[in-house]
Design an enzyme around this catalytic site. Structure first.
Site, short mmCIF file in Angstrom:
data_model
loop_
_atom_site.label_atom_id
_atom_site.label_comp_id
_atom_site.label_asym_id
_atom_site.label_seq_id
_atom_site.Cartn_x
_atom_site.Cartn_y
_atom_site.Cartn_z
N ASP A 1 -4.08 0.83 -9.68
CA ASP A 1 -5.50 0.53 -9.91
C ASP A 1 -5.78 0.33 -11.40
OD1 ASP A 1 -5.44 1.09 -7.26
OD2 ASP A 1 -6.54 2.97 -7.39
N GLY B 1 -17.07 4.68 -4.07
CA GLY B 1 -16.49 5.37 -2.91
C GLY B 1 -16.07 4.45 -1.77
N GLU C 1 0.84 -1.21 0.00
CA GLU C 1 0.00 0.00 0.00
C GLU C 1 0.87 1.25 0.00
OE1 GLU C 1 -3.15 -0.26 -1.19
OE2 GLU C 1 -3.53 -1.64 0.46
N HIS C 2 0.52 2.19 -0.87
CA HIS C 2 1.26 3.46 -1.04
C HIS C 2 2.71 3.20 -1.46
CE1 HIS C 2 -1.71 6.51 0.42
NE2 HIS C 2 -2.28 5.40 0.85
N SER D 1 -11.82 0.93 -6.26
CA SER D 1 -11.40 1.44 -7.57
C SER D 1 -12.47 1.42 -8.64
CB SER D 1 -10.18 0.68 -8.08
OG SER D 1 -9.06 1.21 -7.50
N GLY E 1 -13.22 2.41 -1.96
CA GLY E 1 -11.81 2.03 -2.06
C GLY E 1 -11.60 0.79 -2.91
C1 GLA Z 1 -5.15 4.52 -4.26
C2 GLA Z 1 -4.34 4.93 -5.49
C3 GLA Z 1 -3.29 3.88 -5.84
C4 GLA Z 1 -2.45 3.50 -4.62
C5 GLA Z 1 -3.35 3.20 -3.42
C6 GLA Z 1 -2.56 2.98 -2.15
O1 GLA Z 1 -5.92 3.39 -4.56
O2 GLA Z 1 -5.20 5.12 -6.59
O3 GLA Z 1 -2.48 4.34 -6.89
O4 GLA Z 1 -1.52 4.50 -4.32
O5 GLA Z 1 -4.29 4.24 -3.17
O6 GLA Z 1 -1.80 1.84 -2.23
#
Ligand code: GLA
Length: 385
Positions: free
Chosen positions: A173, A123, A35-36, A127, A125
């Site tokens: 995503d 909304g 993540e991130h 995508s 998370g």
């Molecule tokens: C969101 C962003 C991704 C990624 C995640 C965290 O989904 O769109 O690019 O950075 O957060 O992992």
């Protein structure tokens, strides 16, 4: 026929009084770990979920693209001859952004009518926006009789989101919505964009639990984390945090403020966990995978500070249930950008009902409603149906 497909086709026929020429679907995604790390040139391990955005498309006249969103009960119309500018409607900007950035990428577009329906929860998370970008982009390409590589489609989607919609997201995503394989997770090297598909063993279920919490300023907080990571990379004198390991992180930390150091520590350790998790998944080592997922959650909570109390509580309840019923075979962690959204668990099929039961018994949303849960298969990336 999926519900979203039926809704997209029916709405197309009702609105435009003819049948669409092509139907395209693209999936939402869930991230198992990593993540991130994508915008730090690191590693991620997502899979596509079996919820899609579906686009029905057919020809139009002049230089016009006309779009209908069934889920938002809204309509948009714009010209592809000349500069495409922002709409006041957020959903429409994903359509306009894809059209604009395909044109900037030297693809030509045919005037088109489209209708859009989806069943990716909005909304939460998962995508829905990347699914929309990939479905719309692929549909516009198909309608204009061209070809596009899936990696290029994903990069154009990210560009549209960064430059047109205004969210500084990474590539994860869009790339998973474009390139996912059914029943597989994808280990992505976000620097080279190399993808390795890893089978998800048949005995494992993916349980996704939506906390229902949406942070009001999650975009601002996301962009702030990104800036903190860039600051840390600058301190270490590297192009991206991908370029240092834990030893270098510790050896060079003098002079770096505590917040930037902890943000960097999350990214550096998360990259290592993601690579280890890919090996554990390949070996069907659910205990190891579960430990890595729990460590990832703790790192997001303590170092990257992107979880909220309710999400921590949900993850704890799920990890306790996994320890109790599955003998530690599996794990749970928050998934996605953070500040609310979903918790994902990977655990053996036969115990999923026990985990769900634990959540019902121990977790109540603030408004006392039940949380939404989804048991998903890993699905394939964008395709024509
Ligand atoms: C969101 C962003 C991704 C990624 C995640 C965290 O989904 O769109 O690019 O950075 O957060 O992992």
């Amino acid at each position: 026929m999926s519900d979203a497909k039926t809704r997209a086709i029916d709405a197309y026929i009702r609105a435009y009084d003819k049948k669409p020429e092509h139907i395209i679907r693209a999936p939402g995604r869930v991230n198992i770990i990593g993540e991130h790390t994508d915008y730090n040139d690191g590693f991620v391990l997502p899979c596509a979920i079996d919820k899609d955005t579906v686009v029905a498309i057919g020809r139009h006249d002049g230089d016009i693209i006309e779009a209908l969103s069934i889920d938002y009960d809204a309509h948009d119309i714009f010209s592809i001859d000349g500069d495409i500018v922002e709409s006041p409607q957020l959903w429409a900007n994903y359509v306009r952004g894809m059209a604009k950035h395909l044109l900037l990428g030297d693809y030509s577009l045919a005037p088109s009518r489209i209708s859009i329906a989806g069943d990716v929860p909005l909304g939460s998370g998962l995508s829905s926006s990347a699914a929309l970008e990939m479905a719309v982009g692929r549909a516009l390409i198909e309608q204009s009789g061209q070809m596009i590589k899936l990696t290029d489609l994903a990069m154009i989607g990210q560009e549209a989101e960064n430059q047109f919609v205004g969210c500084a997201c990474g590539i994860m995503d869009q790339l998973i919505s474009a390139k996912a394989s059914a029943e597989h997770a994808l280990l992505i090297d976000c620097r080279t964009l190399e993808c390795s598909a890893i089978p998800i063993p048949e005995n494992i279920s993916l349980l996704i639990v939506n906390s229902g919490i949406i942070h009001s300023n999650s975009d601002g907080a996301y962009n702030e984390r990104r800036a903190q990571c860039e600051k840390a990379a600058l301190h270490y004198g590297v192009a991206a945090l991908r370029d240092i390991d834990e030893n270098q992180l510790e050896a060079g930390k003098a002079g770096l403020d505590d917040i930037s150091y902890r943000r960097a520590r999350h990214v550096v350790t998360e990259n290592a966990r993601t690579l280890a998790a890919a090996i554990a998944l390949r070996q069907n080592d659910l205990s190891k995978l579960g430990q890595l997922m729990q460590q990832s959650h703790a790192s997001m909570r303590d170092d990257f500070e992107i979880t909220v109390a309710e999400i921590d509580r949900l993850a704890d309840i799920m990890n306790d249930a996994i320890a109790h019923y599955c003998d530690g075979r599996g794990g749970a962690r928050m998934t996605g950008g953070g500040f609310g959204g979903c918790v994902i668990a990977l655990a053996p099929h036969e115990h999923i009902a026990d985990i769900i039961d634990s959540i019902h018994r121990h977790y109540k949303k603030n408004d006392n409603q039940k949380v939404e849960m989804l048991i998903s298969r890993a699905s394939a990336g964008v395709n024509i149906i």
